[in-house]
Enzyme design. Structure first.
Site, PDB file in Angstrom:
ATOM      1  CE  LYS A  77      -1.712  -4.559   3.252  1.00  0.00           C
ATOM      2  NZ  LYS A  77      -2.141  -5.819   2.535  1.00  0.00           N
ATOM      3  CB  SER A  84      -0.813  -0.285   1.256  1.00  0.00           C
ATOM      4  OG  SER A  84      -1.529   1.021   1.154  1.00  0.00           O
ATOM      5  CE1 TYR A 114      -3.965  -2.844   5.502  1.00  0.00           C
ATOM      6  CE2 TYR A 114      -3.695  -0.457   4.580  1.00  0.00           C
ATOM      7  CZ  TYR A 114      -3.769  -1.851   5.083  1.00  0.00           C
ATOM      8  OH  TYR A 114      -3.690  -1.977   3.344  1.00  0.00           O
TER       9      TYR A 114
HETATM   10  P1  NAD Z   1     -11.224  -7.155   0.923  1.00  0.00           P
HETATM   11  O1  NAD Z   1     -11.446  -6.955   2.130  1.00  0.00           O
HETATM   12  O2  NAD Z   1     -12.459  -6.976   0.129  1.00  0.00           O
HETATM   13  O3  NAD Z   1     -10.481  -8.163  -0.141  1.00  0.00           O
HETATM   14  C1  NAD Z   1      -9.473  -8.921   1.298  1.00  0.00           C
HETATM   15  C2  NAD Z   1     -10.363 -10.429   0.894  1.00  0.00           C
HETATM   16  O4  NAD Z   1      -8.759 -10.902   1.776  1.00  0.00           O
HETATM   17  C3  NAD Z   1     -11.340 -10.656   1.669  1.00  0.00           C
HETATM   18  O5  NAD Z   1     -12.546 -11.555   1.218  1.00  0.00           O
HETATM   19  C4  NAD Z   1     -11.176 -11.322   3.072  1.00  0.00           C
HETATM   20  O6  NAD Z   1     -12.561 -12.318   3.393  1.00  0.00           O
HETATM   21  C5  NAD Z   1      -9.910 -12.255   2.870  1.00  0.00           C
HETATM   22  N1  NAD Z   1      -8.583 -12.559   3.696  1.00  0.00           N
HETATM   23  C6  NAD Z   1      -8.598 -11.708   5.263  1.00  0.00           C
HETATM   24  N2  NAD Z   1      -7.714 -12.415   5.726  1.00  0.00           N
HETATM   25  C7  NAD Z   1      -8.363 -13.920   5.564  1.00  0.00           C
HETATM   26  C8  NAD Z   1      -7.467 -14.622   6.369  1.00  0.00           C
HETATM   27  N3  NAD Z   1      -6.346 -14.912   6.856  1.00  0.00           N
HETATM   28  N4  NAD Z   1      -7.408 -16.039   5.292  1.00  0.00           N
HETATM   29  C9  NAD Z   1      -8.295 -16.100   3.909  1.00  0.00           C
HETATM   30  N5  NAD Z   1      -8.895 -14.688   3.654  1.00  0.00           N
HETATM   31  C10 NAD Z   1      -8.432 -13.558   4.250  1.00  0.00           C
HETATM   32  O7  NAD Z   1      -9.948  -6.185   0.917  1.00  0.00           O
HETATM   33  P2  NAD Z   1      -9.296  -5.470  -0.712  1.00  0.00           P
HETATM   34  O8  NAD Z   1      -9.583  -4.084  -0.917  1.00  0.00           O
HETATM   35  O9  NAD Z   1      -9.506  -5.931  -2.043  1.00  0.00           O
HETATM   36  O10 NAD Z   1      -8.151  -5.647  -0.336  1.00  0.00           O
HETATM   37  C11 NAD Z   1      -7.180  -6.713  -0.698  1.00  0.00           C
HETATM   38  C12 NAD Z   1      -5.697  -6.986  -0.129  1.00  0.00           C
HETATM   39  O11 NAD Z   1      -4.791  -5.151  -0.804  1.00  0.00           O
HETATM   40  C13 NAD Z   1      -5.431  -6.182   0.753  1.00  0.00           C
HETATM   41  O12 NAD Z   1      -3.753  -7.108   1.432  1.00  0.00           O
HETATM   42  C14 NAD Z   1      -5.321  -4.759   1.233  1.00  0.00           C
HETATM   43  O13 NAD Z   1      -5.069  -4.309   3.157  1.00  0.00           O
HETATM   44  C15 NAD Z   1      -4.550  -4.325   0.497  1.00  0.00           C
HETATM   45  N6  NAD Z   1      -4.757  -3.110   0.110  1.00  0.00           N
HETATM   46  C16 NAD Z   1      -6.518  -2.045  -0.533  1.00  0.00           C
HETATM   47  C17 NAD Z   1      -6.405  -1.008  -0.372  1.00  0.00           C
HETATM   48  C18 NAD Z   1      -8.099  -1.416  -1.131  1.00  0.00           C
HETATM   49  O14 NAD Z   1      -7.649   0.294  -0.869  1.00  0.00           O
HETATM   50  N7  NAD Z   1      -8.493  -1.074  -0.775  1.00  0.00           N
HETATM   51  C19 NAD Z   1      -5.235  -0.397  -0.715  1.00  0.00           C
HETATM   52  C20 NAD Z   1      -3.638  -0.105  -0.513  1.00  0.00           C
HETATM   53  C21 NAD Z   1      -3.709  -2.474  -0.212  1.00  0.00           C
HETATM   54  C1  UD1 Z   2      -7.070   5.314   3.844  1.00  0.00           C
HETATM   55  C2  UD1 Z   2      -6.336   4.399   4.769  1.00  0.00           C
HETATM   56  C3  UD1 Z   2      -5.267   3.793   4.159  1.00  0.00           C
HETATM   57  C4  UD1 Z   2      -5.693   2.866   3.422  1.00  0.00           C
HETATM   58  C5  UD1 Z   2      -6.477   3.121   2.507  1.00  0.00           C
HETATM   59  C6  UD1 Z   2      -7.371   2.315   1.161  1.00  0.00           C
HETATM   60  C7  UD1 Z   2      -6.456   6.035   6.654  1.00  0.00           C
HETATM   61  C8  UD1 Z   2      -6.150   6.955   8.099  1.00  0.00           C
HETATM   62  N1  UD1 Z   2      -6.063   6.179   5.995  1.00  0.00           N
HETATM   63  O1  UD1 Z   2      -6.879   5.833   3.345  1.00  0.00           O
HETATM   64  O2  UD1 Z   2      -4.458   3.835   5.376  1.00  0.00           O
HETATM   65  O3  UD1 Z   2      -4.115   2.413   2.791  1.00  0.00           O
HETATM   66  O4  UD1 Z   2      -7.375   4.243   3.056  1.00  0.00           O
HETATM   67  O5  UD1 Z   2      -8.084   1.534   2.135  1.00  0.00           O
HETATM   68  O6  UD1 Z   2      -7.671   5.435   7.650  1.00  0.00           O
HETATM   69  N2  UD1 Z   2     -12.558  11.269   3.472  1.00  0.00           N
HETATM   70  C9  UD1 Z   2     -14.120  12.323   3.775  1.00  0.00           C
HETATM   71  N3  UD1 Z   2     -14.908  12.084   4.339  1.00  0.00           N
HETATM   72  C10 UD1 Z   2     -15.174  10.613   4.380  1.00  0.00           C
HETATM   73  C11 UD1 Z   2     -14.098   9.329   4.367  1.00  0.00           C
HETATM   74  C12 UD1 Z   2     -12.466   9.752   3.742  1.00  0.00           C
HETATM   75  O7  UD1 Z   2     -13.250  13.273   3.528  1.00  0.00           O
HETATM   76  O8  UD1 Z   2     -16.015   9.680   4.807  1.00  0.00           O
HETATM   77  C13 UD1 Z   2     -11.010  12.274   2.992  1.00  0.00           C
HETATM   78  C14 UD1 Z   2     -10.910  11.648   3.704  1.00  0.00           C
HETATM   79  O9  UD1 Z   2      -9.648  12.706   4.351  1.00  0.00           O
HETATM   80  C15 UD1 Z   2      -8.915  11.316   2.353  1.00  0.00           C
HETATM   81  C16 UD1 Z   2     -10.061  11.387   1.016  1.00  0.00           C
HETATM   82  O10 UD1 Z   2     -11.294  11.768   1.489  1.00  0.00           O
HETATM   83  O11 UD1 Z   2      -8.425  13.209   1.988  1.00  0.00           O
HETATM   84  C17 UD1 Z   2      -9.066  10.053   0.885  1.00  0.00           C
HETATM   85  O12 UD1 Z   2     -10.339   9.370   2.135  1.00  0.00           O
HETATM   86  P1  UD1 Z   2     -10.088   7.177   2.057  1.00  0.00           P
HETATM   87  O13 UD1 Z   2     -10.622   7.236   1.042  1.00  0.00           O
HETATM   88  O14 UD1 Z   2     -10.497   6.902   3.655  1.00  0.00           O
HETATM   89  O15 UD1 Z   2      -8.953   7.010   1.821  1.00  0.00           O
HETATM   90  P2  UD1 Z   2      -7.009   7.629   2.916  1.00  0.00           P
HETATM   91  O16 UD1 Z   2      -6.838   8.126   3.236  1.00  0.00           O
HETATM   92  O17 UD1 Z   2      -6.133   7.737   1.506  1.00  0.00           O
END
Ligand code: NAD
Ligand code: UD1
Length: 328
Positions: free
Chosen positions: A152, A124, A148
């Site tokens: 990573k 991330s 969290y």
């Molecule tokens: P998500 O929660 O939709 O998907 C994660 C999946 O992993 C889920 O289906 C959950 O059931 C499964 N899971 C969790 N722990 C498990 C375990 N121990 N065994 C088996 N399955 C398990 O999340 P996502 O948004 O698709 O994110 C996927 C990956 O990307 C994560 O590692 C997350 O940290 C990373 N990531 C996500 C974002 C984001 O904004 N969505 C940003 C940066 C990194």
């Molecule tokens: C958040 C997580 C980050 C994670 C990412 C993707 C936190 C502090 N950080 O980041 O670790 O990798 O999500 O899952 O939670 N915002 C509003 N109102 C809302 C929601 C968000 O104003 O109700 C603003 C936030 O202040 C930010 C932007 O929207 O400026 C994006 O927010 P968000 O979608 O939560 O993502 P990140 O903050 O980038």
């Protein structure tokens, strides 16, 4: 190739399974359904017209993972499975360290034992901490503010050390910026439980009338209009980035930002969403959210140059597809 996709029924994983199959690969999903639904498996099959093998397993369970690796010829692993709520990680640090670190260790161990040399990891942009934007892969990482984020950073370190001692292994550390949007079918997308933490799912729920208004967290940041700036990336672009990455794994560790390289403020996103979908999103400015940074966007030159991958879909497509999914 046959790819083991952990977390494959989740938000990014499900889109990646679709893109992998569309690129000619086959997938085996391992997910414990802690944050996703079993029906996603049949939806992936419906979209692609291909069978998907599914295991309902916790990927921190060594025996269950060994069974999958011994039953199937696996060519590569894309490891999405993980817990991802920043707030929850502060309340339950051990749950996060256990789940997110053990899973990485057990999967890489299985890869070494069974001779699987391709590993792609979901990292991330949070690992950059408060660096200056745009974030570049070569930057020294700054501390993150929560467990969290630390999972990573630590996973990246574990994988790097494992590759040092296992030179056959190839690992891609993909640092995602802010994934939004949904598959064009509207059948898969991001469906968080309860009140969303992230901006786009909150916006779509306000647009739908499920929530009365958006709270904008602060308008006094040093940004274009004072609201937080992020690099939103369409989840299908991100999914395609994974296909490219798993196909291009080489020995050693390689790190790539997956973003668009463009920063968008909260108010710019709200305005684009309203215009793209012809719907109003009422909002109120409130105080900053603890732990937020002002700006976060990627330098995407490395992924373009070395992988030939760029994000193609714009913010209008992201807003339209997010709304299409919410309506469905
Ligand atoms: P998500 O929660 O939709 O998907 C994660 C999946 O992993 C889920 O289906 C959950 O059931 C499964 N899971 C969790 N722990 C498990 C375990 N121990 N065994 C088996 N399955 C398990 O999340 P996502 O948004 O698709 O994110 C996927 C990956 O990307 C994560 O590692 C997350 O940290 C990373 N990531 C996500 C974002 C984001 O904004 N969505 C940003 C940066 C990194
Ligand atoms: C958040 C997580 C980050 C994670 C990412 C993707 C936190 C502090 N950080 O980041 O670790 O990798 O999500 O899952 O939670 N915002 C509003 N109102 C809302 C929601 C968000 O104003 O109700 C603003 C936030 O202040 C930010 C932007 O929207 O400026 C994006 O927010 P968000 O979608 O939560 O993502 P990140 O903050 O980038």
């Amino acid at each position: 190739m046959q790819i083991l996709v952990t977390g494959g029924t989740g938000y990014i994983g499900s889109h990646t399974c679709v893109s992998l199959i569309e690129a000619g690969h086959s997938v085996i999903i391992a997910d414990n359904l802690s944050n996703s639904r079993y029906e996603v498996v049949s939806i992936i099959e419906q979209i692609t017209g291909q069978r998907v093998i599914f295991y309902e397993v916790d990927v921190t369970e060594e025996a269950a993972i060994a069974e999958i690796f011994s039953k199937h010829k696996i060519d590569g692993v894309i490891h999405f499975a993980g817990l991802k709520s920043v707030g929850e990680s502060v309340e339950k640090p051990l749950l996060y360290y256990k789940n997110n670190l053990l899973s990485t260790m057990i999967l890489t161990d299985a890869c070494i034992k069974y001779g699987v040399n391709r590993f792609v990891f979901s990292s991330s942009a949070t690992v950059y901490g408060e660096n200056d934007v745009p974030f570049e892969e070569s930057m020294t990482l700054k501390p993150t503010t929560n467990p969290y984020g630390e999972t990573k950073v630590m996973s990246e370190r574990i994988l790097t050390d494992v590759v040092q001692s296992n030179p056959e292994l190839g690992v891609m550390l993909l640092r995602y910026f802010n994934p939004v949007g949904a598959h064009e079918s509207g059948l898969i997308g991001e469906a968080p439980n309860g009140i969303p933490n992230n901006l786009m799912p909150f916006v779509t729920q306000v647009a739908k009338g499920k929530l009365p208004k958006l709270h904008v967290f602060g308008d006094n940041y040093p940004t274009v209009d004072g609201t937080g700036v992020r690099d939103y990336i369409h989840v299908v672009d991100l999914a395609e980035g994974h296909v490219t990455a798993i196909e291009q794994v080489t020995r050693g560790v390689r790190i790539y930002n997956l973003g668009t390289g463009r920063g968008t403020s909260v108010l710019e996103l709200v305005k684009t969403f309203e215009e793209a979908n012809n719907i109003e999103v009422p909002y109120e400015i409130i105080e900053r959210r603890l732990g937020d940074i002002a700006s976060c966007y990627a330098n995407v030159k490395k992924a373009k140059k070395e992988l030939g991958w760029v994000a193609k879909r714009d913010l209008i497509a992201m807003c339209k597809d997010s709304w299409h999914f919410e309506k469905k």
